[in-house]
Design an enzyme around this catalytic site. Structure first.
Site, PDB file in Angstrom:
ATOM      1  N   SER A  34      -0.370  -8.934   0.780  1.00  0.00           N
ATOM      2  CA  SER A  34       0.023  -9.804   2.152  1.00  0.00           C
ATOM      3  C   SER A  34      -1.171  -9.222   3.276  1.00  0.00           C
ATOM      4  O   SER A  34      -1.457  -7.860   3.291  1.00  0.00           O
ATOM      5  CB  SER A  34       1.364  -9.360   2.538  1.00  0.00           C
ATOM      6  OG  SER A  34       1.956  -9.815   1.404  1.00  0.00           O
ATOM      7  N   GLU A  71      -1.160  -5.678   7.692  1.00  0.00           N
ATOM      8  CA  GLU A  71      -0.858  -5.009   6.582  1.00  0.00           C
ATOM      9  C   GLU A  71      -2.083  -4.320   5.988  1.00  0.00           C
ATOM     10  O   GLU A  71      -1.949  -3.363   5.494  1.00  0.00           O
ATOM     11  CB  GLU A  71       0.278  -5.590   5.655  1.00  0.00           C
ATOM     12  CG  GLU A  71       0.742  -4.712   4.577  1.00  0.00           C
ATOM     13  CD  GLU A  71       1.658  -5.297   3.755  1.00  0.00           C
ATOM     14  OE1 GLU A  71       2.573  -6.163   3.960  1.00  0.00           O
ATOM     15  OE2 GLU A  71       1.794  -5.240   2.442  1.00  0.00           O
ATOM     16  N   ARG A 120       6.415  -0.875   4.562  1.00  0.00           N
ATOM     17  CA  ARG A 120       4.932  -0.851   4.337  1.00  0.00           C
ATOM     18  C   ARG A 120       4.407   0.252   5.503  1.00  0.00           C
ATOM     19  O   ARG A 120       3.331   0.161   5.996  1.00  0.00           O
ATOM     20  CB  ARG A 120       4.144  -2.189   4.696  1.00  0.00           C
ATOM     21  CG  ARG A 120       4.614  -3.072   3.689  1.00  0.00           C
ATOM     22  CD  ARG A 120       4.648  -2.696   2.293  1.00  0.00           C
ATOM     23  NE  ARG A 120       5.199  -3.834   1.356  1.00  0.00           N
ATOM     24  CZ  ARG A 120       6.474  -3.475   1.056  1.00  0.00           C
ATOM     25  NH1 ARG A 120       7.221  -2.478   0.958  1.00  0.00           N
ATOM     26  NH2 ARG A 120       6.956  -4.628   0.166  1.00  0.00           N
TER      27      ARG A 120
HETATM   28  C1  LIG Z   1      -2.590  -9.157  -5.458  1.00  0.00           C
HETATM   29  C2  LIG Z   1      -1.997  -8.124  -4.642  1.00  0.00           C
HETATM   30  C3  LIG Z   1      -0.666  -8.129  -4.657  1.00  0.00           C
HETATM   31  C4  LIG Z   1      -0.080  -7.103  -3.806  1.00  0.00           C
HETATM   32  N1  LIG Z   1       1.126  -7.109  -3.823  1.00  0.00           N
HETATM   33  C5  LIG Z   1       1.877  -6.105  -3.008  1.00  0.00           C
HETATM   34  C6  LIG Z   1       3.303  -6.143  -2.805  1.00  0.00           C
HETATM   35  O1  LIG Z   1       4.006  -6.907  -3.270  1.00  0.00           O
HETATM   36  N2  LIG Z   1       3.784  -4.961  -2.157  1.00  0.00           N
HETATM   37  C7  LIG Z   1       3.097  -4.163  -1.488  1.00  0.00           C
HETATM   38  O2  LIG Z   1       3.729  -3.334  -0.932  1.00  0.00           O
HETATM   39  N3  LIG Z   1       1.701  -4.087  -1.724  1.00  0.00           N
HETATM   40  C8  LIG Z   1       1.081  -5.051  -2.317  1.00  0.00           C
HETATM   41  N4  LIG Z   1      -0.221  -5.105  -2.461  1.00  0.00           N
HETATM   42  C9  LIG Z   1      -1.209  -4.026  -1.788  1.00  0.00           C
HETATM   43  C10 LIG Z   1      -1.227  -2.866  -2.661  1.00  0.00           C
HETATM   44  O3  LIG Z   1      -0.808  -2.995  -3.916  1.00  0.00           O
HETATM   45  C11 LIG Z   1      -0.638  -1.717  -2.125  1.00  0.00           C
HETATM   46  O4  LIG Z   1      -0.853  -1.645  -0.582  1.00  0.00           O
HETATM   47  C12 LIG Z   1      -1.038  -0.394  -2.760  1.00  0.00           C
HETATM   48  O5  LIG Z   1      -0.442   0.825  -2.232  1.00  0.00           O
HETATM   49  C13 LIG Z   1      -2.591   0.033  -2.431  1.00  0.00           C
HETATM   50  O6  LIG Z   1      -2.995   1.213  -3.080  1.00  0.00           O
HETATM   51  P1  LIG Z   1      -4.490   1.563  -3.269  1.00  0.00           P
HETATM   52  O7  LIG Z   1      -4.616   2.904  -3.888  1.00  0.00           O
HETATM   53  O8  LIG Z   1      -5.209   0.487  -3.624  1.00  0.00           O
HETATM   54  O9  LIG Z   1      -4.795   2.072  -1.816  1.00  0.00           O
HETATM   55  P2  LIG Z   1      -5.959   1.776  -0.750  1.00  0.00           P
HETATM   56  O10 LIG Z   1      -6.180   0.153  -0.404  1.00  0.00           O
HETATM   57  O11 LIG Z   1      -7.262   2.091  -1.449  1.00  0.00           O
HETATM   58  O12 LIG Z   1      -5.676   2.290   0.446  1.00  0.00           O
HETATM   59  C14 LIG Z   1      -4.492   1.839   1.250  1.00  0.00           C
HETATM   60  C15 LIG Z   1      -4.080   3.044   2.480  1.00  0.00           C
HETATM   61  O13 LIG Z   1      -3.688   4.197   1.772  1.00  0.00           O
HETATM   62  C16 LIG Z   1      -4.307   5.231   2.065  1.00  0.00           C
HETATM   63  N5  LIG Z   1      -4.373   6.169   1.039  1.00  0.00           N
HETATM   64  C17 LIG Z   1      -5.080   5.896  -0.250  1.00  0.00           C
HETATM   65  N6  LIG Z   1      -4.795   6.959  -0.907  1.00  0.00           N
HETATM   66  C18 LIG Z   1      -4.384   8.023  -0.396  1.00  0.00           C
HETATM   67  C19 LIG Z   1      -3.853   9.084  -0.685  1.00  0.00           C
HETATM   68  N7  LIG Z   1      -4.152   9.716  -1.885  1.00  0.00           N
HETATM   69  N8  LIG Z   1      -3.063   9.939   0.352  1.00  0.00           N
HETATM   70  C20 LIG Z   1      -3.062   9.470   1.468  1.00  0.00           C
HETATM   71  N9  LIG Z   1      -3.321   7.990   1.843  1.00  0.00           N
HETATM   72  C21 LIG Z   1      -3.959   7.430   0.905  1.00  0.00           C
HETATM   73  C22 LIG Z   1      -5.675   4.950   2.567  1.00  0.00           C
HETATM   74  O14 LIG Z   1      -6.236   5.798   3.371  1.00  0.00           O
HETATM   75  C23 LIG Z   1      -5.487   3.602   3.135  1.00  0.00           C
HETATM   76  O15 LIG Z   1      -4.841   3.786   4.487  1.00  0.00           O
HETATM   77  C24 LIG Z   1      -0.737  -6.174  -3.127  1.00  0.00           C
HETATM   78  C25 LIG Z   1      -2.145  -6.198  -3.423  1.00  0.00           C
HETATM   79  C26 LIG Z   1      -2.964  -7.038  -4.236  1.00  0.00           C
HETATM   80  C27 LIG Z   1      -4.432  -7.074  -4.236  1.00  0.00           C
END
Ligand SMILES: Cc1cc2nc3c(=O)[nH]c(=O)nc-3n(C[C@H](O)[C@H](O)[C@H](O)COP(=O)(O)OP(=O)(O)OC[C@H]3O[C@@H](n4cnc5c(N)ncnc54)[C@H](O)[C@@H]3O)c2cc1C
Length: 273
Positions: A184, A254, A142
């Site tokens: 998480s 995280e 992560r």
């Molecule tokens: C119910 C649920 C279950 C989940 N289970 C898991 C799991 O099992 N495993 C797991 O790893 N994660 C899990 N997650 C977390 C989530 O799915 C991941 O972290 C995912 O990568 C988030 O993507 P996002 O676009 O929503 O990022 P955001 O929440 O919008 O951003 C997260 C970070 O990424 C950066 N970011 C976003 N877009 C870019 C880009 N284009 N370039 C550079 N940086 C960027 C942001 O600046 C921020 O620091 C879960 C979330 C939920 C709600």
């Protein structure tokens, strides 16, 4: 830059936040350092005092096969990636059907399920600074050291979509709550589990306003309806303090916290000696 009004109470997976103005990143990168980039806010808790924020525009929402590789734009939602791979019989992306987010967020967080993570099949990324090969990026559980907006990522292309894997990943999800969360809350410390530690210090299920660490899985901070940023922060700090006092382990978030009071080196959420 064009802008867009977004109500974070609807947009974020936590269902917390207020209406905010987002700059849209298109093809002019001159002002990017003034803004914090978000994807689909599935791993992010936005506070009442956030920095200026931006998101990638629709220009970066695409997925295509090119030069025998898979090229995916940074704003492409995981659901779209999963459906494309199913439709075109592409292997290795079955897990993203259960990972909410956009491609940029998935790569930045090196998101994954157990041993499967998005970096496994990555070749390179294109950021606003240009092309970066996987070997030039530091990454781990992560974690990545990417500091510029990811516009596109290229992956090895292998055919053979595996429906069984989709079911396996779905099963892995069975022990996770369906109440709004951001996945998480803390990273698992080495050789231990954040959920076990939170439960051990008696915080599982304890309500702060409308927020709690879930009864279903203690490392999921969940919003029962009207949870606020302040409630969430109280529980996060409480868990960090109690777990440190009892086990000498500092739980590292995280989830990404976007509020000027809790960001950077001065953040009270970072361990102090
Ligand atoms: C119910 C649920 C279950 C989940 N289970 C898991 C799991 O099992 N495993 C797991 O790893 N994660 C899990 N997650 C977390 C989530 O799915 C991941 O972290 C995912 O990568 C988030 O993507 P996002 O676009 O929503 O990022 P955001 O929440 O919008 O951003 C997260 C970070 O990424 C950066 N970011 C976003 N877009 C870019 C880009 N284009 N370039 C550079 N940086 C960027 C942001 O600046 C921020 O620091 C879960 C979330 C939920 C709600």
């Amino acid at each position: 830059m064009h802008t867009k009004q977004i109500n974070l109470k609807n947009y974020s997976s936590f269902k917390i936040g207020q209406e905010e103005e987002f700059a849209l990143l298109e093809d002019d990168f001159s002002e990017i350092d003034k803004f914090y980039l978000i994807g689909s806010c599935n791993n992010t808790l936005v506070g009442t005092n956030p920095p200026k924020m931006m998101m990638l525009s629709k220009l970066y929402d695409y997925i295509k096969i090119e030069d025998n590789c898979l090229k995916i734009g940074g704003a492409t939602p995981s659901g779209k990636i999963a459906s494309f791979c199913k439709k075109h019989d592409i292997a290795d992306f079955e897990f993203v059907s259960h990972l909410p987010g956009k491609l940029g967020g998935l790569v930045y967080m090196n998101a994954g399920l157990k041993e499967v993570e998005i970096f496994n099949h990555l070749i390179d990324i294109t950021t606003t600074d240009g092309l970066q090969k996987r070997s030039e990026i530091e990454y781990g559980y992560r974690y990545t050291n990417i500091r510029k907006p990811i516009l596109e990522a290229t992956f090895h292309l292998r055919y053979g979509f595996d429906k069984e894997k989709v079911l396996q990943f779905k099963k892995m999800r069975a022990n996770q709550p369906s109440t709004p969360s951001a996945g998480s809350c803390f990273k698992n410390p080495k050789d231990d589990y954040a959920g076990r530690l939170i439960e051990a210090v008696g915080l599982k299920g304890v309500m702060q306003g409308d927020m709690s660490f879930s009864e279903v899985h203690a490392n999921f901070l969940v919003n029962h309806g009207n949870g606020t940023f302040e409630d969430a922060i109280v529980l996060i700090q409480e868990a960090q303090k109690k777990v440190f006092k009892e086990f000498h382990i500092w739980l590292e978030c995280e989830i990404v916290i976007l509020d000027k009071r809790f960001m950077g080196e001065e953040s009270p959420l970072i361990k102090r000696d």
